[in-house]
Motif scaffolding. Structure first.
Motif, PDB file in Angstrom:
ATOM      1  N   ALA A 110       6.345  43.867  23.033  1.00  0.00           N
ATOM      2  CA  ALA A 110       7.108  44.434  21.913  1.00  0.00           C
ATOM      3  C   ALA A 110       7.903  45.655  22.364  1.00  0.00           C
ATOM      4  CB  ALA A 110       6.160  44.811  20.770  1.00  0.00           C
ATOM      5  N   VAL A 111       7.302  46.505  23.191  1.00  0.00           N
ATOM      6  CA  VAL A 111       8.006  47.693  23.694  1.00  0.00           C
ATOM      7  C   VAL A 111       9.194  47.274  24.556  1.00  0.00           C
ATOM      8  CG1 VAL A 111       7.796  49.680  25.242  1.00  0.00           C
ATOM      9  CG2 VAL A 111       6.039  49.246  23.525  1.00  0.00           C
ATOM     10  N   ARG A 112       8.987  46.290  25.448  1.00  0.00           N
ATOM     11  CA  ARG A 112      10.099  45.804  26.295  1.00  0.00           C
ATOM     12  C   ARG A 112      11.228  45.246  25.443  1.00  0.00           C
ATOM     13  NH1 ARG A 112       5.911  43.942  29.472  1.00  0.00           N
ATOM     14  NH2 ARG A 112       6.055  41.889  28.524  1.00  0.00           N
ATOM     15  N   ASP A 113      10.883  44.437  24.438  1.00  0.00           N
ATOM     16  CA  ASP A 113      11.906  43.837  23.570  1.00  0.00           C
ATOM     17  C   ASP A 113      12.718  44.909  22.858  1.00  0.00           C
ATOM     18  OD1 ASP A 113      10.963  41.379  24.374  1.00  0.00           O
ATOM     19  OD2 ASP A 113       9.925  40.940  22.477  1.00  0.00           O
ATOM     20  N   VAL A 114      12.044  45.918  22.328  1.00  0.00           N
ATOM     21  CA  VAL A 114      12.745  46.985  21.613  1.00  0.00           C
ATOM     22  C   VAL A 114      13.610  47.796  22.563  1.00  0.00           C
ATOM     23  CG1 VAL A 114      12.409  49.152  20.357  1.00  0.00           C
ATOM     24  CG2 VAL A 114      11.100  47.130  19.709  1.00  0.00           C
ATOM     25  N   LEU A 115      13.082  48.140  23.729  1.00  0.00           N
ATOM     26  CA  LEU A 115      13.849  48.954  24.668  1.00  0.00           C
ATOM     27  C   LEU A 115      15.084  48.234  25.192  1.00  0.00           C
ATOM     28  CD1 LEU A 115      11.032  50.742  26.691  1.00  0.00           C
ATOM     29  CD2 LEU A 115      12.603  51.741  25.029  1.00  0.00           C
ATOM     30  N   HIS A 116      15.021  46.919  25.281  1.00  0.00           N
ATOM     31  CA  HIS A 116      16.191  46.159  25.756  1.00  0.00           C
ATOM     32  C   HIS A 116      17.275  46.053  24.691  1.00  0.00           C
ATOM     33  CE1 HIS A 116      14.737  45.046  29.669  1.00  0.00           C
ATOM     34  NE2 HIS A 116      13.625  44.530  29.168  1.00  0.00           N
ATOM     35  N   CYS A 127      17.506  48.218  21.666  1.00  0.00           N
ATOM     36  CA  CYS A 127      17.725  49.365  20.770  1.00  0.00           C
ATOM     37  C   CYS A 127      18.960  50.162  21.198  1.00  0.00           C
ATOM     38  CB  CYS A 127      16.493  50.263  20.730  1.00  0.00           C
ATOM     39  SG  CYS A 127      16.242  51.248  22.214  1.00  0.00           S
ATOM     40  N   PRO A 128      19.613  50.784  20.212  1.00  0.00           N
ATOM     41  CA  PRO A 128      20.745  51.660  20.545  1.00  0.00           C
ATOM     42  C   PRO A 128      20.233  52.966  21.164  1.00  0.00           C
ATOM     43  CG  PRO A 128      20.345  51.677  18.184  1.00  0.00           C
ATOM     44  CD  PRO A 128      19.420  50.652  18.775  1.00  0.00           C
ATOM     45  N   ASP A 129      21.102  53.648  21.900  1.00  0.00           N
ATOM     46  CA  ASP A 129      20.712  54.894  22.566  1.00  0.00           C
ATOM     47  C   ASP A 129      20.244  55.962  21.586  1.00  0.00           C
ATOM     48  OD1 ASP A 129      21.237  53.796  24.993  1.00  0.00           O
ATOM     49  OD2 ASP A 129      23.279  54.607  25.129  1.00  0.00           O
ATOM     50  N   ASP A 130      20.815  55.987  20.373  1.00  0.00           N
ATOM     51  CA  ASP A 130      20.428  56.999  19.381  1.00  0.00           C
ATOM     52  C   ASP A 130      18.948  56.913  19.010  1.00  0.00           C
ATOM     53  OD1 ASP A 130      22.946  57.997  19.350  1.00  0.00           O
ATOM     54  OD2 ASP A 130      23.550  57.012  17.487  1.00  0.00           O
ATOM     55  N   LEU A 131      18.367  55.744  19.121  1.00  0.00           N
ATOM     56  CA  LEU A 131      16.958  55.583  18.768  1.00  0.00           C
ATOM     57  C   LEU A 131      16.047  56.334  19.744  1.00  0.00           C
ATOM     58  CD1 LEU A 131      15.139  54.185  16.702  1.00  0.00           C
ATOM     59  CD2 LEU A 131      14.943  52.282  18.271  1.00  0.00           C
TER      60      LEU A 131
END
Length: 181
Positions: A116-122, A124-128
């Motif tokens: 889940a962390v890998r999926d989000v990091l790939h 997500c926008p930089d602002d997050l």
């Protein structure tokens, strides 16, 4: 349907019935799949209120001793019983430190979390990844204000709501605020 229960003393009658049922299940007197009487029937047999038996059934269901299916009644669940044969060695003592706020780290779903962390990091926008608003995520504050208005009839302006990252952060800010007063 007769169920022989040795209902002893307890803090409440419901707890006494619950303990008697649990003891009968663990001791093997009520085997897996055994259909229990309805709450009305058992309450009549024990001479207690139906709510007493309902509370006992609900607690034992939550603990996994009973299985309740709407329209099908309540049955005894298939639980693991300790091996009581004489050839087996005596059970070893198990020490569990059940401290509040201390979860069992071995039960944490590491692979699912990492995926889940890998999926989000790939994606997500930089602002997050920036610190963001000190009051908390604006979308969360707006959703909370809408929830409070809908469920509690509290009109709250999202700009007046502050989301903290935990108890310590909230306590720190509140202590500094009250100190200034």
């Amino acid at each position: 349907m007769d169920v022989l229960l040795a209902v002893g003393p307890g803090p409440t009658r419901a707890i006494a019935v619950e303990r008697a049922l649990r003891r009968s299940i663990v001791d093997g007197h009520l085997g897996a799949g055994t259909r229990l009487p309805s709450t009305r029937e058992l309450a009549g047999e024990l001479g207690c209120a139906r709510a007493t038996v309902v509370a006992a059934y609900e607690q034992l269901g939550a603990e996994g001793y009973l299985v309740t299916v709407a329209g099908s009644g309540t049955t005894v669940a298939n639980i693991q019983r300790p091996n009581t044969s004489r050839e087996s060695e005596p059970p070893k003592a198990i020490f569990l430190e059940l401290l509040p706020g201390e979860p069992d780290p071995s039960s944490f779903p590491r692979q699912a979390w990492a995926k889940a962390v890998r999926d989000v990091l790939h994606t997500c926008p930089d602002d997050l990844l920036r610190y963001g608003d000190r009051q908390g995520l604006a979308e969360l504050r707006e959703a909370l204000a809408a929830y409070l208005a809908r469920s509690r009839a509290v009109v709250a302006n999202p700009s007046r709501i502050v989301i903290f990252g935990g108890f310590a952060a909230a306590l720190s800010v509140l202590a500094a605020t009250f100190h200034r007063l």
